[in-house]
Design a protein around this motif. Structure first.
Motif, PDB file in Angstrom:
ATOM      1  N   THR A  36      47.347  40.503   8.361  1.00 30.56           N
ATOM      2  CA  THR A  36      48.035  41.345   7.405  1.00 30.56           C
ATOM      3  C   THR A  36      49.386  40.905   6.562  1.00 30.56           C
ATOM      4  N   MET A  41      44.151  40.900   4.835  1.00 28.38           N
ATOM      5  CA  MET A  41      43.443  42.106   5.370  1.00 28.38           C
ATOM      6  C   MET A  41      43.774  43.346   4.244  1.00 28.38           C
ATOM      7  N   THR A  44      40.545  47.784   7.653  1.00 29.60           N
ATOM      8  CA  THR A  44      39.661  47.307   8.917  1.00 29.60           C
ATOM      9  C   THR A  44      39.519  48.522   9.714  1.00 29.60           C
ATOM     10  N   ALA A  81      35.976  44.692   8.393  1.00 30.44           N
ATOM     11  CA  ALA A  81      37.186  44.408   7.936  1.00 30.44           C
ATOM     12  C   ALA A  81      36.901  43.832   6.432  1.00 30.44           C
ATOM     13  N   MET A  83      38.402  41.626   3.491  1.00 32.80           N
ATOM     14  CA  MET A  83      39.504  40.670   3.389  1.00 32.80           C
ATOM     15  C   MET A  83      39.411  40.165   2.091  1.00 32.80           C
TER      16      MET A  83
END
Length: 118
Positions: A36, A41, A44, A81, A83
């Motif tokens: 993060t 990120m 998630t 997640a 990303m």
């Protein structure tokens, strides 16, 4: 920068009631904090069991609904997640690090796909 969706595939029957190692939560928390802070990120989460889900199918011009659990499916999406990485290599590196936190005796697959953008 491209975005990637990491879908975690599990056999929920195999992992039902599985014990996490004592330090798992701490190690996962540190990795999530690092990813993060790196600005990678975007989102998630883990998903509830398939017994709580419903599949909606479009076939032959008609919708059908099937409530879970989906016993005919061995692997299901257990989490995801989203990303944003400089490239696929970076996304694969974060994915590797995520998977290596899990117990060695678990079987977990991660499907990594780049999001198509115009």
């Amino acid at each position: 920068m491209p975005r990637f969706l990491s879908m975690i595939r599990i056999d929920e029957n195999e992992l039902s009631g599985a014990e996490f190692p004592q330090d798992f939560t701490d190690r996962m928390g540190k990795l999530l904090e690092e990813i993060t802070k790196a600005g990678v990120m975007l989102d998630t989460a883990g998903l509830t069991a398939t017994s709580d889900g419903t599949r909606v199918t479009w076939s032959g011009g008609k919708l059908s609904y099937t409530d879970g659990p989906f016993t005919e499916t061995k692997e299901v999406i257990g989490g995801y997640a989203l990303m944003q990485c400089k490239d696929k290599a970076e996304a694969l590196e974060w994915t590797r690090r995520f998977l290596e936190i899990h117990p060695e005796e678990w079987d977990i697959t991660c499907e990594l796909r780049q999001i198509a953008e115009d």
